[in-house]
Design a protein around this motif. Structure first.
Motif, PDB file in Angstrom:
ATOM      1  N   ARG A 170       0.829  -1.087  -0.134  1.00  0.00           N
ATOM      2  CA  ARG A 170       0.010   0.014  -0.178  1.00  0.00           C
ATOM      3  C   ARG A 170       0.986   1.293   0.113  1.00  0.00           C
ATOM      4  O   ARG A 170       1.871   1.294   0.715  1.00  0.00           O
ATOM      5  CB  ARG A 170      -0.964   0.019   1.143  1.00  0.00           C
ATOM      6  CG  ARG A 170      -1.907  -0.977   1.322  1.00  0.00           C
ATOM      7  CD  ARG A 170      -3.094  -0.878   2.292  1.00  0.00           C
ATOM      8  NE  ARG A 170      -3.697  -1.874   2.485  1.00  0.00           N
ATOM      9  CZ  ARG A 170      -5.042  -2.307   2.005  1.00  0.00           C
ATOM     10  NH1 ARG A 170      -5.413  -1.122   1.015  1.00  0.00           N
ATOM     11  NH2 ARG A 170      -5.641  -3.210   1.878  1.00  0.00           N
ATOM     12  N   THR A 171       0.531   2.303  -0.730  1.00  0.00           N
ATOM     13  CA  THR A 171       1.424   3.493  -0.815  1.00  0.00           C
ATOM     14  C   THR A 171       0.397   4.592   0.145  1.00  0.00           C
ATOM     15  O   THR A 171      -0.662   4.904   0.051  1.00  0.00           O
ATOM     16  CB  THR A 171       1.130   4.109  -2.013  1.00  0.00           C
ATOM     17  OG1 THR A 171       1.593   3.160  -3.136  1.00  0.00           O
ATOM     18  CG2 THR A 171       1.824   5.390  -2.256  1.00  0.00           C
ATOM     19  N   PRO A 172       1.458   4.795   1.174  1.00  0.00           N
ATOM     20  CA  PRO A 172       0.795   5.914   1.967  1.00  0.00           C
ATOM     21  C   PRO A 172       0.652   7.476   1.356  1.00  0.00           C
ATOM     22  O   PRO A 172       1.460   7.849   0.632  1.00  0.00           O
ATOM     23  CB  PRO A 172       1.934   6.048   3.318  1.00  0.00           C
ATOM     24  CG  PRO A 172       3.267   5.429   2.627  1.00  0.00           C
ATOM     25  CD  PRO A 172       2.680   4.279   1.482  1.00  0.00           C
ATOM     26  N   ILE A 173      -0.384   8.147   1.713  1.00  0.00           N
ATOM     27  CA  ILE A 173      -0.581   9.427   1.068  1.00  0.00           C
ATOM     28  C   ILE A 173      -0.268  10.350   2.256  1.00  0.00           C
ATOM     29  O   ILE A 173      -0.233  11.767   1.781  1.00  0.00           O
ATOM     30  CB  ILE A 173      -2.023   9.448   0.512  1.00  0.00           C
ATOM     31  CG1 ILE A 173      -3.183   9.169   1.363  1.00  0.00           C
ATOM     32  CG2 ILE A 173      -2.106   8.484  -0.533  1.00  0.00           C
ATOM     33  CD1 ILE A 173      -4.321   9.724   1.256  1.00  0.00           C
ATOM     34  N   GLY A 174      -0.287   9.920   3.431  1.00  0.00           N
ATOM     35  CA  GLY A 174      -0.056  11.214   4.456  1.00  0.00           C
ATOM     36  C   GLY A 174      -0.587  10.685   5.874  1.00  0.00           C
ATOM     37  O   GLY A 174      -0.846   9.383   5.993  1.00  0.00           O
ATOM     38  N   VAL A 175      -0.443  11.590   6.700  1.00  0.00           N
ATOM     39  CA  VAL A 175      -1.066  11.110   8.230  1.00  0.00           C
ATOM     40  C   VAL A 175      -2.169  11.720   8.554  1.00  0.00           C
ATOM     41  O   VAL A 175      -2.418  13.114   8.338  1.00  0.00           O
ATOM     42  CB  VAL A 175       0.351  11.353   9.125  1.00  0.00           C
ATOM     43  CG1 VAL A 175       1.344  10.292   8.701  1.00  0.00           C
ATOM     44  CG2 VAL A 175       0.813  12.658   9.329  1.00  0.00           C
ATOM     45  N   VAL A 176      -3.159  11.211   9.456  1.00  0.00           N
ATOM     46  CA  VAL A 176      -4.053  11.835  10.011  1.00  0.00           C
ATOM     47  C   VAL A 176      -3.786  12.044  11.825  1.00  0.00           C
ATOM     48  O   VAL A 176      -3.588  10.946  12.283  1.00  0.00           O
ATOM     49  CB  VAL A 176      -5.427  10.895   9.875  1.00  0.00           C
ATOM     50  CG1 VAL A 176      -6.747  11.626  10.569  1.00  0.00           C
ATOM     51  CG2 VAL A 176      -5.722  10.964   8.212  1.00  0.00           C
ATOM     52  N   GLN A 177      -4.152  13.177  11.824  1.00  0.00           N
ATOM     53  CA  GLN A 177      -4.021  13.172  13.332  1.00  0.00           C
ATOM     54  C   GLN A 177      -4.951  12.890  14.451  1.00  0.00           C
ATOM     55  O   GLN A 177      -6.186  13.076  13.831  1.00  0.00           O
ATOM     56  CB  GLN A 177      -3.642  14.767  13.791  1.00  0.00           C
ATOM     57  CG  GLN A 177      -2.992  15.064  15.248  1.00  0.00           C
ATOM     58  CD  GLN A 177      -2.495  16.418  15.571  1.00  0.00           C
ATOM     59  OE1 GLN A 177      -2.628  17.243  14.529  1.00  0.00           O
ATOM     60  NE2 GLN A 177      -1.944  16.735  16.725  1.00  0.00           N
ATOM     61  N   PRO A 203       2.700  14.155   4.406  1.00  0.00           N
ATOM     62  CA  PRO A 203       1.969  15.257   4.436  1.00  0.00           C
ATOM     63  C   PRO A 203       0.856  15.029   5.729  1.00  0.00           C
ATOM     64  O   PRO A 203       0.422  13.934   5.929  1.00  0.00           O
ATOM     65  CB  PRO A 203       1.655  15.459   3.347  1.00  0.00           C
ATOM     66  CG  PRO A 203       1.453  14.315   2.744  1.00  0.00           C
ATOM     67  CD  PRO A 203       2.600  13.592   3.223  1.00  0.00           C
ATOM     68  N   VAL A 204       0.388  16.046   6.453  1.00  0.00           N
ATOM     69  CA  VAL A 204      -0.582  15.908   7.387  1.00  0.00           C
ATOM     70  C   VAL A 204      -1.975  16.210   6.402  1.00  0.00           C
ATOM     71  O   VAL A 204      -2.123  17.044   5.694  1.00  0.00           O
ATOM     72  CB  VAL A 204      -0.624  17.057   8.204  1.00  0.00           C
ATOM     73  CG1 VAL A 204      -1.745  17.107   9.243  1.00  0.00           C
ATOM     74  CG2 VAL A 204       0.738  16.957   9.260  1.00  0.00           C
ATOM     75  N   ILE A 205      -2.904  15.372   6.375  1.00  0.00           N
ATOM     76  CA  ILE A 205      -4.209  15.453   5.698  1.00  0.00           C
ATOM     77  C   ILE A 205      -5.139  16.098   6.838  1.00  0.00           C
ATOM     78  O   ILE A 205      -5.378  15.495   7.935  1.00  0.00           O
ATOM     79  CB  ILE A 205      -4.571  13.840   5.194  1.00  0.00           C
ATOM     80  CG1 ILE A 205      -3.458  13.354   4.464  1.00  0.00           C
ATOM     81  CG2 ILE A 205      -5.738  13.825   4.666  1.00  0.00           C
ATOM     82  CD1 ILE A 205      -3.970  11.929   4.110  1.00  0.00           C
ATOM     83  N   ASP A 206      -5.847  17.040   6.276  1.00  0.00           N
ATOM     84  CA  ASP A 206      -6.998  17.614   7.112  1.00  0.00           C
ATOM     85  C   ASP A 206      -8.318  17.767   6.246  1.00  0.00           C
ATOM     86  O   ASP A 206      -8.463  18.449   5.368  1.00  0.00           O
ATOM     87  CB  ASP A 206      -6.779  19.204   7.246  1.00  0.00           C
ATOM     88  CG  ASP A 206      -7.641  19.880   8.198  1.00  0.00           C
ATOM     89  OD1 ASP A 206      -8.356  19.330   8.742  1.00  0.00           O
ATOM     90  OD2 ASP A 206      -7.582  21.056   8.060  1.00  0.00           O
ATOM     91  N   SER A 232       7.048  14.857  -2.837  1.00  0.00           N
ATOM     92  CA  SER A 232       7.965  15.177  -1.672  1.00  0.00           C
ATOM     93  C   SER A 232       8.167  16.395  -1.111  1.00  0.00           C
ATOM     94  O   SER A 232       8.589  16.714   0.120  1.00  0.00           O
ATOM     95  CB  SER A 232       9.513  14.703  -2.062  1.00  0.00           C
ATOM     96  OG  SER A 232       9.794  15.595  -3.323  1.00  0.00           O
ATOM     97  N   GLN A 233       7.410  17.341  -1.839  1.00  0.00           N
ATOM     98  CA  GLN A 233       7.518  18.813  -1.423  1.00  0.00           C
ATOM     99  C   GLN A 233       6.099  19.132  -0.651  1.00  0.00           C
ATOM    100  O   GLN A 233       6.196  20.218   0.091  1.00  0.00           O
ATOM    101  CB  GLN A 233       7.731  19.853  -2.507  1.00  0.00           C
ATOM    102  CG  GLN A 233       8.853  19.715  -3.214  1.00  0.00           C
ATOM    103  CD  GLN A 233       9.185  20.685  -4.419  1.00  0.00           C
ATOM    104  OE1 GLN A 233       8.914  21.889  -4.105  1.00  0.00           O
ATOM    105  NE2 GLN A 233       9.477  20.215  -5.659  1.00  0.00           N
ATOM    106  N   VAL A 234       4.955  18.263  -0.590  1.00  0.00           N
ATOM    107  CA  VAL A 234       3.877  18.557  -0.123  1.00  0.00           C
ATOM    108  C   VAL A 234       3.977  18.184   1.320  1.00  0.00           C
ATOM    109  O   VAL A 234       4.431  17.209   1.675  1.00  0.00           O
ATOM    110  CB  VAL A 234       2.927  17.549  -0.654  1.00  0.00           C
ATOM    111  CG1 VAL A 234       1.373  17.869   0.030  1.00  0.00           C
ATOM    112  CG2 VAL A 234       2.671  17.893  -2.340  1.00  0.00           C
ATOM    113  N   THR A 235       3.422  19.244   2.335  1.00  0.00           N
ATOM    114  CA  THR A 235       3.386  19.139   3.591  1.00  0.00           C
ATOM    115  C   THR A 235       2.100  19.120   4.342  1.00  0.00           C
ATOM    116  O   THR A 235       2.101  18.791   5.467  1.00  0.00           O
ATOM    117  CB  THR A 235       4.262  20.398   4.386  1.00  0.00           C
ATOM    118  OG1 THR A 235       3.724  21.549   4.060  1.00  0.00           O
ATOM    119  CG2 THR A 235       5.598  20.147   4.002  1.00  0.00           C
ATOM    120  N   GLY A 250       6.084  22.573   1.220  1.00  0.00           N
ATOM    121  CA  GLY A 250       7.308  23.076   1.652  1.00  0.00           C
ATOM    122  C   GLY A 250       7.099  24.250   2.669  1.00  0.00           C
ATOM    123  O   GLY A 250       6.087  24.452   3.340  1.00  0.00           O
ATOM    124  N   ALA A 251       8.412  24.569   3.188  1.00  0.00           N
ATOM    125  CA  ALA A 251       8.352  25.520   4.128  1.00  0.00           C
ATOM    126  C   ALA A 251       7.903  26.886   3.822  1.00  0.00           C
ATOM    127  O   ALA A 251       7.443  27.863   4.865  1.00  0.00           O
ATOM    128  CB  ALA A 251       9.786  25.912   4.624  1.00  0.00           C
TER     129      ALA A 251
END
Length: 297
Positions: A170-177, A203-206, A232-235, A250-251
């Motif tokens: 599976r390919t992770p797309i981000g994290v959920v808090q 990246p954090v998914i909202d 890789s640049q998506v945060t 990014g920043a």
């Protein structure tokens, strides 16, 4: 001068003259042969001749039938021989396949990058010693279900003793808090892992509607369409509806107005061109909601 007529001498009274036959009487052998010979018909042909002709005709007919069916008989014998050989070969192959001669000795796991291949091999060790033809697919499935990173798999038997397990992760797309920490999810919302701190590179998914909603599925499709250089640049990724997916780069905090997940591969190519023309550190916002007319702000 005429001769004087001589009168026959008269037989004595009461005496009969002997009768001389004109044809000799048949012998006994001729009588028996006559009795045994069938009478001839008007044309002089006897029944014996008819029987002989009939018998000869039957012999000729049988000879013709044999002559015309010899190829068919030969073909039948060939097919019987081929069928017998195939049956023997199949029975021999099946018997060998289910015998210890083809018992499993090694499990080879391929296709893993995030998953520990040794752990998967150890989970399938109970199949070692089983003939390859008797490998239990249901038990393998039950063992692999315990690994969340496994999206799909295929089995490939390599006689005489190897089994190759090809895994698609599976390919992770981000994290959920969540209250438990930061949960890594894939595009289908499947939980891959949970850690107290946000893992690097994810990246954090909202998405207020949750991981089972249409906005989340749209965000997942967008993230999977991004090339590695942009992903890789998506945060951060956010979406309140399926048509307002927004990325943060990014920043610099540069925003990418993506819109819906439709035509995502085309939007990704347009975004790449826009970023080459104007890097994120010099740009506040990219708008690719309409890929025919990308906008830099």
């Amino acid at each position: 001068m005429s001769r004087p007529r001589v009168e026959p001498e008269a037989a004595p009274e009461g005496v009969t003259a002997p009768v001389v036959p004109l044809v000799a009487p048949p012998s006994r052998q001729e009588d028996e042969l006559a009795d045994a010979t069938p009478p001839a018909d008007e044309n002089g042909t006897g029944l014996r001749d008819v029987w002989r002709a009939s018998r000869a005709r039957r012999r000729a007919l049988r000879a013709e039938v044999r002559r015309f069916t010899v190829r068919q008989r030969r073909r039948r014998r060939i097919w019987i021989g081929v069928g017998t050989a195939l049956a023997v070969m199949i029975l021999g192959t099946v018997g060998a396949a289910y015998s210890p001669l083809f018992a499993l000795e090694r499990v080879d796991v391929v296709g893993t990058s995030q998953l520990d291949a040794a752990a998967v091999t150890d989970a399938l060790s109970d199949q070692v010693g089983t003939p390859l033809a008797l490998i239990d697919d249901s038990r393998i499935k039950a063992a692999l279900v315990r690994f969340p990173l496994v999206e799909s798999y295929t089995l490939e038997a390599q006689p005489p003793h190897d089994l190759v397990v090809r895994i698609v992760e599976r390919t992770p797309i981000g994290v959920v808090q969540t209250p438990a920490g930061f949960t890594v999810v894939d595009a289908a919302g499947v939980v891959l892992s949970t850690t107290p701190d946000a893992p690097a590179g994810q990246p954090v998914i909202d998405v207020p509607a949750g991981t089972t909603s249409e906005p989340f599925r749209a965000a997942g499709r967008v993230m999977r369409a991004l090339p590695d250089g942009i992903r890789s640049q998506v945060t951060a990724v956010s979406a309140t509806t399926p048509d307002d997916v927004t990325l943060t780069l990014g920043a610099t905090g540069t925003r990418v107005m993506w819109g819906s997940a439709d035509r995502s591969p085309e939007k990704a190519r347009v975004l790449d061109l826009l970023m080459q023309k104007s890097p994120p550190e010099n740009t506040r916002e990219y708008d690719v909601t309409s890929p025919e007319a990308g906008v830099i702000r």
